[in-house]
Design an enzyme around this catalytic site. Structure first.
Site, PDB file in Angstrom:
ATOM      1  CE  LYS A 152      -2.318   1.487   3.770  1.00 33.34           C
ATOM      2  NZ  LYS A 152      -3.521   1.746   4.532  1.00 33.34           N
ATOM      3  CB  SER A 179      -1.024   2.066 -16.601  1.00 32.18           C
ATOM      4  OG  SER A 179      -0.088   3.162 -17.234  1.00 32.18           O
ATOM      5  CE1 TYR A 233       0.014  -1.260 -17.807  1.00 27.09           C
ATOM      6  CE2 TYR A 233      -2.247  -1.523 -18.202  1.00 27.09           C
ATOM      7  CZ  TYR A 233      -1.154  -1.221 -18.572  1.00 27.09           C
ATOM      8  OH  TYR A 233      -0.945  -0.459 -19.795  1.00 27.09           O
ATOM      9  N   GLY A 284      -4.852   7.110 -19.357  1.00 29.92           N
ATOM     10  CA  GLY A 284      -5.777   6.605 -20.149  1.00 29.92           C
ATOM     11  C   GLY A 284      -7.161   6.440 -19.486  1.00 29.92           C
ATOM     12  CB  ALA A 285     -10.328   4.407 -19.554  1.00 33.01           C
ATOM     13  CB  ALA A 286      -7.279   5.210 -14.914  1.00 32.07           C
TER      14      ALA A 286
END
Length: 113
Positions: free
Chosen positions: A8, A24, A57, A72-74
């Site tokens: 974490k 990612s 990832y 990206g989409a994140a």
């Protein structure tokens, strides 16, 4: 077998969110090493700011840079400036001593949790 938290990074700050990058999360490689995360490992990213949660990832970023970038989409869900937690998991039949680190607002290592 159980899924348990193994790694974490707590209270990281997203520096950049780029929807045009192939998906990612880019993480300073020094922080990845301290938390025990591997390149291309699946992680859960949780925003303390918005409450958004997503899986993606890891991609190693420049060592010592403090880089934490959503790609990206994140980047539609978690934006630059948000405070996040990055969590890696392990499927095991034994308890795991998780490696948990706290970072400051510049994504510099502060201490183990």
């Amino acid at each position: 077998m159980r899924w348990v938290m193994r790694s974490k990074i707590h209270k990281a700050t997203v520096r950049q969110a780029d929807v045009n990058y192939v998906g990612s999360i880019t993480i300073d490689e020094d922080l990845m090493d301290r938390a025990g995360l591997w390149p291309h490992e699946k992680v859960l990213v949780v925003s303390n700011t918005s409450g958004a949660r997503l899986e993606t990832y890891t991609i190693p970023g420049e060592r010592g840079s403090g880089v934490i970038n959503m790609n990206g989409a994140a980047a539609h869900l978690i934006k630059a400036g948000e405070e996040i937690i990055i969590i890696g998991f392990e499927l095991t039949d034994q308890p795991v001593a998780a490696r948990q680190i706290l970072v400051d607002g510049d994504n510099r290592y502060v201490r183990d949790l």
